[in-house]
Scaffold this motif. Structure first.
Motif, mmCIF file in Angstrom:
data_model
loop_
_atom_site.group_PDB
_atom_site.id
_atom_site.type_symbol
_atom_site.label_atom_id
_atom_site.label_comp_id
_atom_site.label_asym_id
_atom_site.label_seq_id
_atom_site.Cartn_x
_atom_site.Cartn_y
_atom_site.Cartn_z
ATOM 1 N N ALA A 522 0.918 -1.286 -0.098
ATOM 2 C CA ALA A 522 0.067 0.161 -0.161
ATOM 3 C C ALA A 522 0.941 1.072 0.076
ATOM 4 O O ALA A 522 1.928 1.308 0.586
ATOM 5 C CB ALA A 522 -1.188 0.216 1.437
ATOM 6 N N PRO A 523 0.367 2.266 -0.862
ATOM 7 C CA PRO A 523 1.064 3.339 -0.339
ATOM 8 C C PRO A 523 0.606 3.777 0.437
ATOM 9 O O PRO A 523 0.056 4.497 1.623
ATOM 10 C CB PRO A 523 0.627 4.702 -1.486
ATOM 11 C CG PRO A 523 -0.060 3.062 -2.014
ATOM 12 C CD PRO A 523 -0.427 2.651 -1.372
ATOM 13 N N PRO A 524 2.264 4.506 1.201
ATOM 14 C CA PRO A 524 2.603 5.222 2.716
ATOM 15 C C PRO A 524 1.071 6.446 3.097
ATOM 16 O O PRO A 524 1.107 6.101 4.281
ATOM 17 C CB PRO A 524 3.912 5.650 2.605
ATOM 18 C CG PRO A 524 4.744 5.756 1.084
ATOM 19 C CD PRO A 524 3.133 4.942 0.712
ATOM 20 N N PHE A 525 0.983 6.657 2.148
ATOM 21 C CA PHE A 525 0.246 8.052 2.497
ATOM 22 C C PHE A 525 -0.736 7.993 2.773
ATOM 23 O O PHE A 525 -1.738 8.382 3.099
ATOM 24 C CB PHE A 525 -0.015 9.020 1.124
ATOM 25 C CG PHE A 525 -0.277 8.664 0.025
ATOM 26 C CD1 PHE A 525 -0.874 8.328 -0.590
ATOM 27 C CD2 PHE A 525 0.636 8.313 -0.896
ATOM 28 C CE1 PHE A 525 -1.652 7.778 -2.466
ATOM 29 C CE2 PHE A 525 1.246 7.605 -2.291
ATOM 30 C CZ PHE A 525 -0.276 7.564 -2.932
ATOM 31 N N PHE A 526 -1.688 6.757 2.061
ATOM 32 C CA PHE A 526 -3.516 5.737 2.726
ATOM 33 C C PHE A 526 -3.105 5.286 4.096
ATOM 34 O O PHE A 526 -4.006 5.188 4.602
ATOM 35 C CB PHE A 526 -3.432 4.815 1.192
ATOM 36 C CG PHE A 526 -4.035 5.314 0.732
ATOM 37 C CD1 PHE A 526 -4.407 6.812 0.461
ATOM 38 C CD2 PHE A 526 -3.806 4.693 -0.656
ATOM 39 C CE1 PHE A 526 -4.879 7.779 -0.545
ATOM 40 C CE2 PHE A 526 -4.527 5.444 -2.076
ATOM 41 C CZ PHE A 526 -4.242 6.649 -2.214
ATOM 42 N N SER A 527 -1.974 5.431 4.840
ATOM 43 C CA SER A 527 -1.874 4.374 6.097
ATOM 44 C C SER A 527 -2.539 5.200 6.839
ATOM 45 O O SER A 527 -2.636 4.581 8.349
ATOM 46 C CB SER A 527 -0.287 3.940 6.417
ATOM 47 O OG SER A 527 0.296 5.410 6.631
ATOM 48 N N ASP A 528 -2.720 6.788 6.775
ATOM 49 C CA ASP A 528 -3.031 7.444 8.177
ATOM 50 C C ASP A 528 -3.997 8.649 7.713
ATOM 51 O O ASP A 528 -2.598 9.345 6.837
ATOM 52 C CB ASP A 528 -1.998 8.195 9.033
ATOM 53 C CG ASP A 528 -2.286 8.816 10.150
ATOM 54 O OD1 ASP A 528 -3.266 8.725 10.634
ATOM 55 O OD2 ASP A 528 -1.080 8.559 10.705
ATOM 56 N N PHE A 529 -4.819 8.709 7.748
ATOM 57 C CA PHE A 529 -5.304 10.354 7.446
ATOM 58 C C PHE A 529 -6.022 11.741 8.905
ATOM 59 O O PHE A 529 -6.799 12.006 8.346
ATOM 60 C CB PHE A 529 -7.096 9.989 7.151
ATOM 61 C CG PHE A 529 -6.687 9.582 5.251
ATOM 62 C CD1 PHE A 529 -5.304 9.925 4.679
ATOM 63 C CD2 PHE A 529 -7.857 8.549 4.778
ATOM 64 C CE1 PHE A 529 -5.612 9.996 3.374
ATOM 65 C CE2 PHE A 529 -7.309 7.583 3.751
ATOM 66 C CZ PHE A 529 -6.490 8.400 2.963
ATOM 67 N N ASP A 530 -4.791 11.404 9.702
ATOM 68 C CA ASP A 530 -5.247 11.923 11.657
ATOM 69 C C ASP A 530 -4.948 13.910 10.517
ATOM 70 O O ASP A 530 -6.005 14.143 10.959
ATOM 71 C CB ASP A 530 -3.950 11.978 11.955
ATOM 72 C CG ASP A 530 -4.106 10.675 12.552
ATOM 73 O OD1 ASP A 530 -4.957 10.197 12.790
ATOM 74 O OD2 ASP A 530 -3.462 9.586 13.639
ATOM 75 N N ARG A 531 -4.227 13.955 9.576
ATOM 76 C CA ARG A 531 -4.504 15.471 9.704
ATOM 77 C C ARG A 531 -5.487 15.644 8.719
ATOM 78 O O ARG A 531 -5.522 16.829 8.712
ATOM 79 C CB ARG A 531 -3.072 15.875 8.366
ATOM 80 C CG ARG A 531 -2.696 14.661 7.069
ATOM 81 C CD ARG A 531 -1.446 14.742 6.352
ATOM 82 N NE ARG A 531 -1.666 14.293 5.857
ATOM 83 C CZ ARG A 531 -0.811 14.992 4.241
ATOM 84 N NH1 ARG A 531 -0.211 15.981 3.891
ATOM 85 N NH2 ARG A 531 -0.236 13.580 3.449
ATOM 86 N N TYR A 532 -5.886 15.040 8.043
ATOM 87 C CA TYR A 532 -7.456 15.138 7.850
ATOM 88 C C TYR A 532 -8.891 14.970 8.422
ATOM 89 O O TYR A 532 -10.113 15.949 7.662
ATOM 90 C CB TYR A 532 -7.790 14.460 6.448
ATOM 91 C CG TYR A 532 -6.499 15.101 5.121
ATOM 92 C CD1 TYR A 532 -6.333 16.240 4.821
ATOM 93 C CD2 TYR A 532 -5.568 14.117 5.000
ATOM 94 C CE1 TYR A 532 -5.141 16.719 3.818
ATOM 95 C CE2 TYR A 532 -4.962 13.819 4.400
ATOM 96 C CZ TYR A 532 -4.921 15.714 3.251
ATOM 97 O OH TYR A 532 -3.759 15.924 2.608
#
Length: 652
Positions: A522-532
């Motif tokens: 999985a691309p790393p930017f899909f692992s955490d959406f806390d900033r959104y």
């Protein structure tokens, strides 16, 4: 020798794909009866043909023996509420009735003469196993089940809200048809006639008598009287007209589904909760299938402990033809008998379908144990089993006729014919187009306390929030794709990972597995959406894996979600987002991490597959022509109709 092996493999492939390979699709446990208690509706006649009537029981037995996933399809048809669901199920019933008649037509040309002792009786019994088990469940096990009052009371407490009677109103109705396409003059004429009837009723006219004389509803024969109408189940215009009235009150003339109505309230029934005793029959109907399933499993385990079975299928092709390979207390099967029943398992001297072999062996063991439970009871003469045995003979005859037809097809394919076939069907010999897909969703964290109108008002905010997220991670995606491309160019090729757009299954299995593992990271930017994420909104990314166009296209017609997914992915490439769409209580968008286009396989590599496909097509074409001839001569006529309902486009 090579030609003989080629023909053998092609013939077995055709037989496996043909609609008559019933024994390969016989349902395994649990038996459908433990999930849906089928009760023939008086052996309702569904169709007629030159061979006589075809009833719902005939259809159920046929679907059971041919392994249909929903053998109780006529029950589903009768229970369907929405007209479009009824139409969809009706089409499937008609398709299966055509199959039934085609089997009958093919059986007229096949024979039952078999030179393998005992094979015919065993095969006939094998095909009837599902019906024998149905009789065992319904006549022997089911009567032994008693629902414990404590279990009934506990279930009632857990599902109390299900055992209520909704507010309902019983009415008499006068209806005159007036479709949306009629002229204004005709509509005014019907409306005036209804107003005249309404005037008679307000002056003391007999509603029942006027309904019998003037109503165009089937209820006219009963003086317009309808069963109680429960609130929330009918057209808004009907409910608005009747649910605020008292017994004896008349509605004005109003337009509703399909025409004009006048209704008179006969009685009102308030909402109330049923007691346990009042709901007992419904509760037991819910609990019985689960109890029957558990009892079935218990009895089956008890039988399994003492079945004393032995299976000698190792080194299958090296055994003498008359050696016993399956043995139990109930049955012994020789290799010769087994190959008569399942020729498709024995595809060549060096290849055997191990999965099909195991399935057949287990079904023989299990089916014979259940048959043994019924054999010494009066139920062995049950009409269902008698019909199943007759149908088994039909299936066997039809199988023989299909095999005979397939064997008559010439296996000779010249080079030009193969080349032309390849040119006309290149897509069939190509790798599948694929997309590595993520589903990104945006939804409110808590919708339970939100009024419907509030959600509608704020849905635009949720949609815009998701669009902002896709814009916000665009730099991350670009950076990730650059790093991946650099890694593929340097390290990937050194490690033998297949990084070209085509996944070649035949060149290097090891390289393919490495590619698969790498591609599924999985691309790393899909692992955490806390900033959104916010206190109100939550974002999530779900990995859907690789989606293949061909695999999705082959799904059942009912699988509309797969078709919709493919439609949204159609023109997307690496790093693309689909358009935002509604999803549950929020919105969603698809992201394509990797796109693998369809790549043609050169003719030189596909040559053997092309020759097999040519012969398979000849067999299928011959079968299709035979089916068309049977259809034309069958005299098949469908005679079942949907039940009329008030919320259809008709009056009832």
């Amino acid at each position: 020798m090579k030609l003989r092996l080629l023909l053998c493999g092609i013939l077995m492939t055709a037989l496996l794909n043909a609609p008559f390979a019933a024994h390969e699709r016989v349902a395994r446990y649990p038996h459908p009866y433990t999930e849906h208690k089928y009760d023939p509706r008086g052996d309702v006649e569904l169709a007629r043909c030159n061979g006589g009537a075809i009833t719902d029981l005939d259809l159920y037995i046929f679907l059971q023996m041919t392994g249909h996933k929903k053998p109780h399809i006529y029950d589903l048809y009768m229970e369907a509420k929405r007209p479009k669901d009824k139409v969809k199920i009706s089409k499937e019933i008609q398709r299966q009735l055509r199959q039934y008649v085609r089997f009958q037509g093919m059986a007229a040309e096949g024979g039952l003469n078999v030179d393998v002792p005992g094979a015919l009786d065993l095969y006939r019994r094998y095909l009837t196993y599902p019906i024998i088990e149905w009789v065992w469940l319904s006549e022997i096990l089911l009567p032994q089940i008693q629902i414990d009052p404590a279990d009934r009371a506990n279930y009632y407490e857990q599902h109390r809200e299900d055992y209520t009677t909704d507010e309902s109103v019983q009415v008499r109705m006068i209806f005159r048809k007036a479709g949306e396409d009629i002229s204004r003059e005709k509509e005014d004429e019907i409306h005036s006639a209804m107003q005249a009837l309404h005037q008679q009723l307000t002056e003391g006219g007999d509603f029942a008598a006027l309904a019998r004389e003037h109503s165009e509803s089937p209820s006219a024969a009963n003086g317009g009287l309808l069963p109680p109408l429960e609130k929330g189940r009918y057209a808004f215009t009907i409910e608005e007209a009747i649910f605020n009235l008292q017994p004896g009150d008349l509605t004005p003339v109003f337009r509703g589904p399909g025409g004009f109505y006048i209704m008179q309230v006969v009685d009102r029934f308030p909402y109330r909760e049923l007691s346990v005793s009042e709901a007992q029959e419904d509760i037991d109907e819910e609990l019985t299938p689960a109890a029957l399933s558990a009892f079935h499993d218990l009895r089956f385990r008890q039988m399994t402990r003492v079945r004393d079975s032995l299976t000698e299928t190792g080194r299958f092709h090296q055994r003498p033809m008359d050696q016993t390979i399956i043995w139990s207390r109930a049955v012994q099967v020789t290799l010769r008998q087994f190959l008569y029943m399942f020729p498709e398992i024995y595809q060549s001297p060096v290849k055997m379908d191990r999965k099909a072999l195991n399935r057949a062996v287990y079904r023989l063991h299990d089916g014979e144990m259940i048959t043994e439970q019924v054999r010494e009871t009066p139920y062995i003469a049950d009409p269902r089993i008698t019909r199943a045995k007759e149908l088994a003979d039909t299936l066997i005859r039809a199988n023989n006729a299909y095999r005979s037809m397939a064997l008559q097809i010439s296996p000779s394919v010249d080079e030009q014919e193969a080349q032309d076939f390849y040119d006309d069907n290149r897509d069939d010999f190509s790798s599948n187009e694929q997309w590595r897909v993520f589903l990104i969703t945006c939804a409110p964290r808590d919708v339970s306390g939100m009024a419907p109108q509030e959600f509608v008002t704020r849905s635009g905010e949720y949609r815009q929030a998701l669009i902002s997220l896709t814009s916000g991670i665009a730099p991350d995606i670009a950076n990730y794709n650059q790093q991946r491309a650099a890694w593929e160019e340097s390290e990937g090729r050194k490690r033998g990972i297949m990084l070209t757009s085509a996944i070649d299954y035949g060149t290097s299995p090891v390289a393919f597995l490495r590619f698969q593992r790498y591609a599924m990271t999985a691309p790393p930017f899909f692992s955490d959406f806390d900033r959104y994420n916010t206190e109100e909104l939550a974002f999530n990314a779900q990995d859907l894996g690789f989606i293949e166009r061909e695999a999705s296209d082959e799904k059942d017609d009912d699988d509309d979600s797969s078709k919709e997914l493919l439609k949204r992915l159609r023109d997307l490439k690496d790093g693309d987002f689909s358009k935002v769409f509604e999803h549950g209580p929020g919105y969603a968008v698809y992201y394509v991490d990797r796109h693998i286009p369809q790549i043609e396989t050169p003719y030189e590599r596909a040559r053997l597959d092309v020759r097999k496909a040519v012969i398979n097509k000849r067999i299928k074409d011959a079968i299709q022509q035979k089916h068309e001839a049977i259809d034309a001569a069958s005299g098949l006529e469908y005679i079942f109709d949907p039940e009329p309902r008030l919320n259809d486009e008709t009056d009832e």
